[in-house]
Each structure stands twice: as structure tokens, then as C-alpha cells.
Design an enzyme around this catalytic site. Sequence first.
Site, short mmCIF file in Angstrom:
data_model
loop_
_atom_site.label_atom_id
_atom_site.label_comp_id
_atom_site.label_asym_id
_atom_site.label_seq_id
_atom_site.Cartn_x
_atom_site.Cartn_y
_atom_site.Cartn_z
N ASP A 9 0.73 -1.30 -0.02
CA ASP A 9 0.01 -0.01 0.02
C ASP A 9 0.76 1.06 0.06
O ASP A 9 1.83 1.33 0.90
CB ASP A 9 -1.02 0.07 1.20
CG ASP A 9 -2.00 -1.09 1.22
OD1 ASP A 9 -1.62 -2.16 0.51
OD2 ASP A 9 -2.87 -1.17 2.20
N LYS B 124 -7.78 3.04 -2.15
CA LYS B 124 -8.01 2.96 -0.61
C LYS B 124 -8.53 4.01 -0.31
O LYS B 124 -7.85 5.44 -0.56
CB LYS B 124 -6.86 2.24 0.09
CG LYS B 124 -6.77 1.81 1.29
CD LYS B 124 -5.37 1.38 1.91
CE LYS B 124 -5.10 1.39 3.21
NZ LYS B 124 -4.20 0.69 3.77
N LYS C 269 -10.37 -0.89 -1.19
CA LYS C 269 -10.00 -1.34 -0.07
C LYS C 269 -10.37 -0.27 0.96
O LYS C 269 -10.15 0.84 0.70
CB LYS C 269 -8.40 -1.56 0.27
CG LYS C 269 -8.14 -1.96 1.62
CD LYS C 269 -6.58 -2.37 1.89
CE LYS C 269 -6.14 -2.76 3.01
NZ LYS C 269 -4.56 -2.82 3.28
#
Length: 226
Positions: free
Chosen positions: A94, A156, A186
Site C-alpha cells: 500500500d 483505498k 480497500k
Amino acid sequence: MTRTPEQVAGRIQHTEVGPTADQERIEELCDECVEHGFDGAMVQACWVPLARERLSGTDVTVCSAVGFPMGGDRPISKAAAIRDAVAAGAEEVDVMPNIGFVKSGRFEDVRREMELVVEASGDATVKAMLELGALDDAEARRIVELAVDAGFDYVKNSSGWGEGGEATVERVEFLRERVPDDVKVKASGGIRTLDGANELLDAGADLLGASSGVEIVTGAVGDGEY
């Protein structure tokens, strides 16, 4: 749709990225992932080799974060950190874009950085932490476009730290509506209950990032922040 705790567990990336987490806690996190059937273990890069060893032979994905939680590292530093994390055993990374550049309208710089880090990720799955809570609507729309164009596998809503804010149904829907089907979503930040997790999955989240994974699937009371 109401999912069982086991079904929700399979969508959670169980997270421990706090600066004071020690080896014992990381080992415990990995064991919790196996015990409860979590999708992945999210750890700081320094713990990736340990997690890779601890989770060898399991279905749990080893995940890490780069440029986190500030996002201001130079692009070449982020690219090097991604390559190092992947070489150490991270299967998913990430990445925090430079949110200050987004707020400054320096979208060409953000685009170049995003393309560089996606290239550096190689075959690993790469997710963009977009910190939607810190952005106005126009900025949020633009950074989602840039992330998709750069080739991120996931977008995300937040790092779970800083000014990105908590995961909400509205933020997940905002992302889901603006990315193609081959880009996943996400959700992270403030996910603490099974009902809350189900709501975010219903809204279009594919994965959940949470430090309260055990509490979510067992109904226990915890103090997870991420």
C-alpha cells in the site's frame, strides 16, 4: 447482505503498523491471521521477512506499506522501498501518494510518482492510499483518475492514520463508482464491528484494512485504531 464472521475474515487484512510494535506482537499478528482466516497480514517493511517466514505454507498474504503515513518521501525513495519490500517477501504494498502535492494542484508530479511506484511494484499487488478525508471533491476525483491511469490494482479511502478519515459507506461508494471493474477498493480506518464491516463490503469494498480484525470476527471489545 449479512456475511458470517468467517466470510468477513477472508476479506480483512489484519494490521499492525504502529511504531512500537515489537517482534512478539508481529508473531502474534501472524498467528491470529492463520487462526481466524484473515486475507493478509499488514506490517511495517522491517517486519516483512519475519512475517514471510512465520506465514510460510499458509494462504495468508504478506502486505506492507510505503510512504506511510506522511506521503512526502521522494518518488525515487518510494520506488526503492517498494522494490526492497517485495524482495523481502511482501506480496502486496500500500503506497501513500504525496497528498501535499495534490492539495497544491501539482497533478503532473503526482502522476509521475504514481507511475514510478507502480512500475517498481513489479508483479506485486499495489494499492493507492488516497486520504479522501483530507481532499475536497475535485481533488478526490482527480487523484482517483490518476491512480487508475497509473495502473494501481486497488484504491483505498485512507491510510487509517493522519487526516484521511475513517472508512464510510459514502467514501467506499465514491471510489467504487469511479474505478473500472478491474480496479478493486480497500476500505480502512475505524472498522471495529462485524456490522460495520458488512456495510462497507455491501458498499463495494473488496478488502478491509483493520487492526481490530480479531474483535470484528469474535465480537470482543478492542482498541484498534487502524
